[in-house]
Design a protein around this motif. Structure first.
Motif, short mmCIF file in Angstrom:
data_model
loop_
_atom_site.label_atom_id
_atom_site.label_comp_id
_atom_site.label_asym_id
_atom_site.label_seq_id
_atom_site.Cartn_x
_atom_site.Cartn_y
_atom_site.Cartn_z
N ALA A 10 0.84 -1.21 0.00
CA ALA A 10 0.00 0.00 0.00
C ALA A 10 0.87 1.26 0.00
N TRP A 11 1.99 1.22 0.71
CA TRP A 11 2.89 2.37 0.75
C TRP A 11 3.50 2.61 -0.63
N ASP A 12 3.93 1.51 -1.28
CA ASP A 12 4.49 1.64 -2.63
C ASP A 12 3.47 2.21 -3.60
N ALA A 13 2.24 1.70 -3.52
CA ALA A 13 1.18 2.17 -4.41
C ALA A 13 0.89 3.65 -4.21
N GLU A 14 0.84 4.08 -2.95
CA GLU A 14 0.57 5.49 -2.66
C GLU A 14 1.74 6.38 -3.11
N LEU A 15 2.96 5.91 -2.91
CA LEU A 15 4.14 6.68 -3.35
C LEU A 15 4.14 6.82 -4.87
N HIS A 16 3.79 5.75 -5.57
CA HIS A 16 3.75 5.79 -7.03
C HIS A 16 2.60 6.68 -7.52
N ARG A 17 1.45 6.62 -6.83
CA ARG A 17 0.26 7.37 -7.23
C ARG A 17 0.42 8.87 -6.97
N SER A 18 0.85 9.24 -5.77
CA SER A 18 0.84 10.66 -5.41
C SER A 18 2.24 11.27 -5.24
N GLY A 19 3.27 10.44 -5.22
CA GLY A 19 4.62 10.97 -5.06
C GLY A 19 5.05 11.13 -3.62
N ARG A 20 4.18 10.80 -2.68
CA ARG A 20 4.53 10.88 -1.27
C ARG A 20 3.59 9.98 -0.47
N VAL A 21 4.07 9.59 0.70
CA VAL A 21 3.26 8.82 1.63
C VAL A 21 3.31 9.55 2.96
N ILE A 22 2.14 9.84 3.51
CA ILE A 22 2.04 10.56 4.77
C ILE A 22 1.55 9.61 5.85
N PHE A 23 2.32 9.52 6.91
CA PHE A 23 1.97 8.68 8.05
C PHE A 23 1.57 9.61 9.19
N ALA A 24 0.27 9.87 9.30
CA ALA A 24 -0.23 10.73 10.37
C ALA A 24 -0.33 9.91 11.66
N VAL A 25 -0.44 10.61 12.77
CA VAL A 25 -0.65 9.92 14.04
C VAL A 25 -1.98 9.19 13.94
N GLY A 83 -3.66 14.90 13.35
CA GLY A 83 -2.75 13.84 12.94
C GLY A 83 -1.29 14.24 12.96
N HIS A 84 -0.92 15.24 13.73
CA HIS A 84 0.47 15.69 13.81
C HIS A 84 1.13 15.07 15.02
N PRO A 85 2.40 14.87 15.06
CA PRO A 85 3.37 15.11 13.99
C PRO A 85 3.30 14.01 12.94
N ARG A 86 3.50 14.38 11.69
CA ARG A 86 3.40 13.46 10.56
C ARG A 86 4.78 13.06 10.07
N VAL A 87 4.84 11.85 9.52
CA VAL A 87 6.03 11.38 8.83
C VAL A 87 5.69 11.39 7.35
N THR A 88 6.51 12.04 6.54
CA THR A 88 6.28 12.10 5.10
C THR A 88 7.48 11.51 4.39
N VAL A 89 7.21 10.56 3.50
CA VAL A 89 8.25 9.96 2.68
C VAL A 89 7.95 10.34 1.24
N ASN A 90 8.95 10.94 0.56
CA ASN A 90 8.77 11.33 -0.84
C ASN A 90 10.08 11.15 -1.59
N ALA A 91 10.16 11.68 -2.78
CA ALA A 91 11.36 11.51 -3.62
C ALA A 91 12.58 12.21 -3.04
N ARG A 92 12.37 13.21 -2.17
CA ARG A 92 13.50 13.93 -1.57
C ARG A 92 14.07 13.24 -0.34
N GLY A 93 13.24 12.50 0.39
CA GLY A 93 13.71 11.84 1.60
C GLY A 93 12.60 11.59 2.59
N VAL A 94 12.96 11.61 3.88
CA VAL A 94 12.02 11.35 4.97
C VAL A 94 11.94 12.60 5.83
N ARG A 95 10.72 13.02 6.13
CA ARG A 95 10.50 14.21 6.96
C ARG A 95 9.63 13.80 8.14
#
Length: 164
Positions: A10-25, A83-95
């Protein structure tokens, strides 16, 4: 969709679909934390309400501290419910949150930390080559070992595409 409860597919699919995956609390955990904070805040509230008939210096100090405590509870409640603090994974890295980021070029690795204390929950430490560390709690991602493996896979893919 709560990404922290999903799997790598699901994470791969979301990253491919939107370019980022957000992991909210995750809401259930946020609600539990909010209940604990409000319960702890209730103790001084009862003390101040009980002493409403006696006005003095200590009463004024307690009311002031209570106002600060209530403001902190409200701020925490808003952050948790959003849903903060959030973890965001995208093409630039991990935030993590909005101010801490590790770019893929500085990604060094992950370490799963399992505290020996019964009160502390496991968390994932992401380390950069500059010594920066992100501590990702289980409130954002349920399966931290799968998350670590996924981040390592993404780093490898990024490394291969930039070095080709």
């Amino acid at each position: 969709m709560v990404m922290g409860n999903q799997d790598i597919g699901a994470w791969d699919a979301e990253l491919h679909r939107s370019g980022r995956v957000i992991f909210a609390v995750r809401r259930a955990l946020a609600f539990g934390g909010l209940v604990v904070v409000l319960t702890l805040a209730g103790i001084p509230i009862v003390s101040v309400v009980r002493d409403l008939d006696t006005r003095g210096t200590w009463f004024t100090i307690r009311v002031g501290l209570l106002a600060v405590l209530l403001a902190a509870c409200i701020a925490l409640a808003v952050l948790f419910l959003l849903g903060h603090p959030r973890v965001t994974v995208n093409a630039r890295g991990v935030r993590f949150a909005w101010w801490r980021q590790i770019p893929w070029s500085e990604f060094e690795g992950t370490t799963l930390v399992t505290p020996t204390s019964g009160l502390a929950a496991p968390y994932l430490t992401i380390t950069s080559t500059r010594g920066t560390k992100l501590h990702i709690p289980q409130t954002n991602v349920e399966d931290l070992s799968a998350f670590a493996a996924w981040l390592t896979k993404l780093h490898t893919q990024h490394h291969l595409t930039t070095n080709s």
